[in-house]
Design a protein around this motif. Structure first.
Motif, PDB file in Angstrom:
ATOM      1  N   LYS A  90       0.833  -1.195   0.000  1.00 35.99           N
ATOM      2  CA  LYS A  90       0.000   0.000   0.000  1.00 35.99           C
ATOM      3  C   LYS A  90       0.868   1.247   0.000  1.00 35.99           C
ATOM      4  N   LYS A  91       0.277   2.349  -0.435  1.00 35.35           N
ATOM      5  CA  LYS A  91       1.005   3.619  -0.460  1.00 35.35           C
ATOM      6  C   LYS A  91       1.443   3.979   0.948  1.00 35.35           C
ATOM      7  N   LYS A  92       2.716   4.350   1.084  1.00 33.02           N
ATOM      8  CA  LYS A  92       3.293   4.625   2.397  1.00 33.02           C
ATOM      9  C   LYS A  92       3.666   6.093   2.550  1.00 33.02           C
TER      10      LYS A  92
ATOM     11  N   ARG B  76       3.627   5.313  -4.936  1.00 38.78           N
ATOM     12  CA  ARG B  76       3.976   4.409  -3.839  1.00 38.78           C
ATOM     13  C   ARG B  76       4.208   5.116  -2.508  1.00 38.78           C
TER      14      ARG B  76
ATOM     15  N   GLN C 235       6.509  -5.457   7.631  1.00 35.60           N
ATOM     16  CA  GLN C 235       5.241  -6.154   7.410  1.00 35.60           C
ATOM     17  C   GLN C 235       5.396  -7.649   7.675  1.00 35.60           C
TER      18      GLN C 235
END
Length: 380
Positions: free
Chosen positions: A2-4, A33, A374
């Motif tokens: 996911k976009k961080k 991103r 993650q």
């Protein structure tokens, strides 16, 4: 992934190399991103106006670095930051402490840009910094020489360090050259007769302009030349006095800080760097991109790496005005086709520092650190 959200922390967006590097990374970061957030102390910086409009820019209500820890930790929490990126040891310490006090799952990445240490007290301080770096996910070094120093003096494990050279915005440099003009009051320097030698950097001891002035005075005995010095600093009055004592004051021009130094570079016959040490030598990469031949001291690790042991420019001994003057004379007296060859090689070398490519390397490190986070979270 996911976009961080990545928070970039620096003292101020001033005229130094660290701010310029931060600007290039923030502006070129892939917006598909990453979402950049830039945080500085309460200072006005000359590079602020060059930030892309979509960059969230926050100034803390303090000018004291120690006082930034708590407010920075609150921003990390409020903005739900995934990654905190900082550069220069003192600022890295603040960024790490702020991230820890935010009590979030954000990660730290710190960048080391200088070849520090040497004295016992300095080495002890770096050892302490290295202990704090255990709380960062990665240490980015801007050259192999700086990496070796981090391993030796900070005691940071080699596997935790990634070498990434400084990003140089070649597109902006070219735009500045094509659309820029030398200021009217300076044109006589470049339009007159004789060779123009140029340098750029803060007027501080590490840049060793004293040796450059001595070397330039020797050149005066061999050929007609002028010396243009771009930059500001504490030694300006002292250097002007030295130029007068060497009887070259009418040939040396202190022009101060320039927002567009590249148009000056490209109209010069030679760029000279006289530094005692450089972590990278960002200005050398910019000079290569501007298409000007280079003479530089063998200031390690930066200049030696950027110019690849003299492959892309002449190298001279540090603090040796005679050797410097000889190398300057050698380049200025090259045949036109030899100068063109040197310039073309320099341009090809500059491509390796292009911001678009360098920032991709930063993005790879960001992604790697976040994916490790993650994976660890999924196991818990």
């Amino acid at each position: 992934m996911k976009k961080k959200k990545v928070l970039f922390f620096i003292y101020q967006m001033g005229a130094g190399g660290a701010a310029r590097t931060m600007l290039n990374i923030v502006n070129h970061l892939d917006r598909n991103r990453f979402t950049p957030v830039l945080v500085t102390l309460n200072y006005e910086g000359s590079y602020e106006k060059y930030l892309n409009e979509d960059v969230k820019f926050i100034k803390l209500h303090t000018r004291r670095l120690r006082s930034a820890i708590i407010p920075l930790s609150k921003i990390i929490r409020k903005e739900k930051v995934d990654l905190v990126f900082s550069t220069i040891p003192n600022y890295n310490i603040v960024a790490i402490l702020a991230r820890l006090l935010s009590f979030t799952k954000a990660k730290n990445i710190v960048r080391e840009a200088a070849f520090l240490g040497g004295s016992r007290s300095a080495n002890l301080k770096l050892r302490f910094v290295g202990l704090l770096y255990k709380f960062s996910s990665r240490v980015i070094s801007l050259s192999n020489g700086v990496k070796e120093n981090i391993i030796k003096r900070y005691r940071v494990p080699s596997e935790k360090i990634t070498v990434i050279y400084n990003p140089v915005d070649l597109k902006v440099i070219q735009q500045n050259i094509e659309g820029g003009q030398i200021e009217e009051e300076h044109r006589h320097i470049f339009n007159g007769t004789g060779n123009v030698i140029i340098t750029a950097g803060r007027l501080v001891p590490d840049k060793d302009h004293k040796t450059l002035l001595k070397a330039f005075s020797m050149i005066q005995q061999q050929l007609e030349a002028k010396l243009v010095i771009l930059g500001e600093g504490e030694l300006e009055a002292q250097l002007k006095k030295q130029a007068k004592e060497l009887n070259i004051e009418d040939k040396v021009f202190f022009l101060g800080f320039m927002t567009n130094p590249y148009i000056y570079f490209t109209h010069a016959d030679l760029f000279v760097l006289s530094s005692l040490r450089e972590g990278f030598g960002h200005v050398l990469a910019e000079a290569l991109a501007a298409g000007v031949p280079i003479v530089s001291t063998k200031c390690k690790p930066g200049a030696v790496e950027v110019l690849e042991e003299g492959k892309y420019g002449k190298l001279c001994e540090i603090g040796n005005p005679k050797d410097m003057s000889e190398k300057i004379y050698q380049v200025l007296t090259l045949q036109d086709h030899e100068k063109d060859y040197l310039v073309q090689r320099g341009l090809s070398r500059a491509l390796q520092f292009d911001a678009q490519e360098i920032v991709k390397q930063y993005e790879d490190v960001f992604v790697d650190c976040l994916e490790v986070k993650q994976r660890l979270a999924s196991r818990s």
